[in-house]
Motif scaffolding. Sequence first.
Motif, PDB file in Angstrom:
ATOM      1  N   GLU A  41      24.372 -19.273 -19.513  1.00 27.36           N
ATOM      2  CA  GLU A  41      23.241 -19.935 -20.242  1.00 27.36           C
ATOM      3  C   GLU A  41      22.997 -21.677 -19.864  1.00 27.36           C
ATOM      4  N   LEU A  42      24.242 -22.332 -19.897  1.00 25.24           N
ATOM      5  CA  LEU A  42      23.955 -23.641 -19.579  1.00 25.24           C
ATOM      6  C   LEU A  42      23.912 -24.247 -18.099  1.00 25.24           C
ATOM      7  N   LEU A  43      24.111 -22.926 -17.282  1.00 30.32           N
ATOM      8  CA  LEU A  43      24.443 -23.451 -15.838  1.00 30.32           C
ATOM      9  C   LEU A  43      23.409 -24.129 -15.395  1.00 30.32           C
ATOM     10  N   PHE A  44      22.404 -23.874 -15.354  1.00 30.63           N
ATOM     11  CA  PHE A  44      21.022 -24.363 -14.726  1.00 30.63           C
ATOM     12  C   PHE A  44      20.723 -25.938 -15.142  1.00 30.63           C
ATOM     13  N   GLU A  45      21.073 -26.113 -16.533  1.00 30.61           N
ATOM     14  CA  GLU A  45      20.718 -27.657 -16.906  1.00 30.61           C
ATOM     15  C   GLU A  45      22.061 -28.334 -16.607  1.00 30.61           C
ATOM     16  N   ILE A  46      23.275 -27.911 -16.487  1.00 25.28           N
ATOM     17  CA  ILE A  46      24.530 -28.438 -15.976  1.00 25.28           C
ATOM     18  C   ILE A  46      24.216 -29.086 -14.541  1.00 25.28           C
ATOM     19  N   ALA A  47      23.894 -27.989 -13.722  1.00 27.37           N
ATOM     20  CA  ALA A  47      23.657 -28.346 -12.303  1.00 27.37           C
ATOM     21  C   ALA A  47      22.733 -29.383 -12.049  1.00 27.37           C
ATOM     22  N   LYS A  48      21.753 -29.755 -12.920  1.00 26.30           N
ATOM     23  CA  LYS A  48      20.851 -30.710 -12.816  1.00 26.30           C
ATOM     24  C   LYS A  48      21.582 -31.860 -12.751  1.00 26.30           C
ATOM     25  N   GLN A  49      22.565 -32.151 -13.339  1.00 21.82           N
ATOM     26  CA  GLN A  49      23.236 -33.559 -13.739  1.00 21.82           C
ATOM     27  C   GLN A  49      24.029 -33.659 -12.564  1.00 21.82           C
ATOM     28  N   ALA A  50      24.422 -32.667 -11.717  1.00 16.50           N
ATOM     29  CA  ALA A  50      25.420 -33.118 -10.509  1.00 16.50           C
ATOM     30  C   ALA A  50      24.700 -33.750  -9.548  1.00 16.50           C
ATOM     31  N   PRO A  51      25.333 -34.986  -9.024  1.00 16.86           N
ATOM     32  CA  PRO A  51      24.855 -35.913  -8.237  1.00 16.86           C
ATOM     33  C   PRO A  51      24.511 -35.197  -6.880  1.00 16.86           C
ATOM     34  N   HIS A  52      23.313 -35.651  -6.461  1.00 14.91           N
ATOM     35  CA  HIS A  52      22.507 -34.915  -5.062  1.00 14.91           C
ATOM     36  C   HIS A  52      23.344 -35.418  -3.880  1.00 14.91           C
ATOM     37  N   ASN A  53      23.986 -36.524  -4.105  1.00 15.11           N
ATOM     38  CA  ASN A  53      24.853 -36.866  -2.719  1.00 15.11           C
ATOM     39  C   ASN A  53      26.085 -36.313  -2.456  1.00 15.11           C
ATOM     40  N   ALA A  54      26.292 -34.953  -3.286  1.00 14.19           N
ATOM     41  CA  ALA A  54      27.617 -34.255  -3.140  1.00 14.19           C
ATOM     42  C   ALA A  54      27.193 -32.747  -3.116  1.00 14.19           C
ATOM     43  N   SER A  55      28.209 -31.951  -2.416  1.00 15.27           N
ATOM     44  CA  SER A  55      27.960 -30.871  -2.171  1.00 15.27           C
ATOM     45  C   SER A  55      28.313 -29.940  -3.710  1.00 15.27           C
ATOM     46  N   LEU A  56      27.360 -29.126  -4.128  1.00 15.27           N
ATOM     47  CA  LEU A  56      27.624 -28.535  -5.571  1.00 15.27           C
ATOM     48  C   LEU A  56      28.402 -27.271  -5.395  1.00 15.27           C
ATOM     49  N   CYS A  57      29.654 -27.092  -6.202  1.00 18.92           N
ATOM     50  CA  CYS A  57      30.390 -26.099  -5.863  1.00 18.92           C
ATOM     51  C   CYS A  57      30.546 -25.285  -7.418  1.00 18.92           C
ATOM     52  N   ILE A  58      30.164 -24.137  -7.768  1.00 21.38           N
ATOM     53  CA  ILE A  58      30.266 -23.551  -8.745  1.00 21.38           C
ATOM     54  C   ILE A  58      31.276 -22.730  -8.722  1.00 21.38           C
ATOM     55  N   PHE A  59      32.371 -22.465  -9.554  1.00 16.78           N
ATOM     56  CA  PHE A  59      33.344 -21.489  -9.444  1.00 16.78           C
ATOM     57  C   PHE A  59      33.914 -20.799 -10.561  1.00 16.78           C
ATOM     58  N   HIS A  60      34.462 -20.004 -10.499  1.00 14.46           N
ATOM     59  CA  HIS A  60      35.073 -19.186 -11.671  1.00 14.46           C
ATOM     60  C   HIS A  60      36.022 -18.120 -11.172  1.00 14.46           C
ATOM     61  N   THR A  61      36.945 -17.818 -11.973  1.00 13.97           N
ATOM     62  CA  THR A  61      37.794 -16.549 -11.665  1.00 13.97           C
ATOM     63  C   THR A  61      37.837 -15.329 -12.575  1.00 13.97           C
ATOM     64  N   HIS A  62      38.633 -15.003 -13.345  1.00 17.49           N
ATOM     65  CA  HIS A  62      38.743 -13.824 -14.080  1.00 17.49           C
ATOM     66  C   HIS A  62      37.768 -13.848 -15.316  1.00 17.49           C
ATOM     67  N   VAL A  63      37.162 -14.883 -15.549  1.00 14.26           N
ATOM     68  CA  VAL A  63      36.192 -14.785 -16.686  1.00 14.26           C
ATOM     69  C   VAL A  63      35.107 -13.809 -16.388  1.00 14.26           C
ATOM     70  N   ALA A  64      34.907 -13.365 -15.145  1.00 14.51           N
ATOM     71  CA  ALA A  64      33.796 -12.542 -14.863  1.00 14.51           C
ATOM     72  C   ALA A  64      34.071 -11.224 -15.020  1.00 14.51           C
ATOM     73  N   ASN A  65      35.426 -10.735 -15.509  1.00 11.45           N
ATOM     74  CA  ASN A  65      35.670  -9.465 -15.987  1.00 11.45           C
ATOM     75  C   ASN A  65      35.544  -9.398 -17.205  1.00 11.45           C
ATOM     76  N   GLN A  66      35.125 -10.256 -17.967  1.00 10.87           N
ATOM     77  CA  GLN A  66      34.836 -10.379 -19.560  1.00 10.87           C
ATOM     78  C   GLN A  66      33.129 -10.285 -19.792  1.00 10.87           C
ATOM     79  N   MET A  67      32.367 -10.393 -18.511  1.00 15.54           N
ATOM     80  CA  MET A  67      30.819 -10.427 -18.592  1.00 15.54           C
ATOM     81  C   MET A  67      30.475  -9.002 -18.438  1.00 15.54           C
ATOM     82  N   PRO A  68      29.458  -8.781 -19.383  1.00 16.60           N
ATOM     83  CA  PRO A  68      28.478  -7.438 -19.440  1.00 16.60           C
ATOM     84  C   PRO A  68      27.704  -7.608 -17.952  1.00 16.60           C
TER      85      PRO A  68
END
Length: 216
Positions: free
Chosen positions: A129-156
């Motif tokens: 739910e917070l991802l889009f707003e958090i991503a806005k804070q990332a500096p634009h002179n950097a390559s944005l990388c979103i990552f996760h591992t086993h937590v996706a197993n717990q997502m419907p």
Amino acid sequence: MRLDQQRNTSKKPLALIEIGTSAGLQLLWDKYSYSYNNKADRYGAPHSYVHITSEMKGTGMPVLYKESPPVAWRVGVDLYVSEVNNPENVKWLKALIWPEHKHRLDLFRKAVQQIQAFSVELIEGDGVELLFEIAKQAPHNASLCIFHTHVANQMPQEVKQQLLTSIQKVGENRDVFHLYNNIWDANLHLDYVINGKEHKHIIGQTDGHGRWFSWN
């Protein structure tokens, strides 16, 4: 565009968002050192508290850099953040390590030392739910990388789709990389949006505890 060609197009430092970060130990991957197939060569941060070893299987070979790419910004988000400055949280995290995995326990202790010596921003809340707003804070002179591992197993399934939709929305305004497993399968995936165009790759297979991996 082939993945090996794409590696050469991004010369920016990284901005990291980890979903399901727990204590944020994986957010410091660039502060650790690495070696493969029992060889003496080390990669990453040579004087790190943490040294991770793994076996490479198969004929594929990733690009190995002596020094990790620079990280300009990093944030972790989790429903419950396990602050390692709280001894009770450290005890809980230790209890999650299988008792016969003594090497993992040793790595955990050293990783706790590393993160206690380094300030990492951890946000408590729903990472999807917070991802889009958090991503806005990332500096634009950097390559944005979103990552996760086993937590996706717990997502419907609907939450997984919400996550992918949010990343596509982020990609409307900037380039974004998404590294993950356990949305569709256990394979390691790298999806990315460059100049508004989406690319999808399966880049490898991995052991759940990092003891081995193969590279496509």
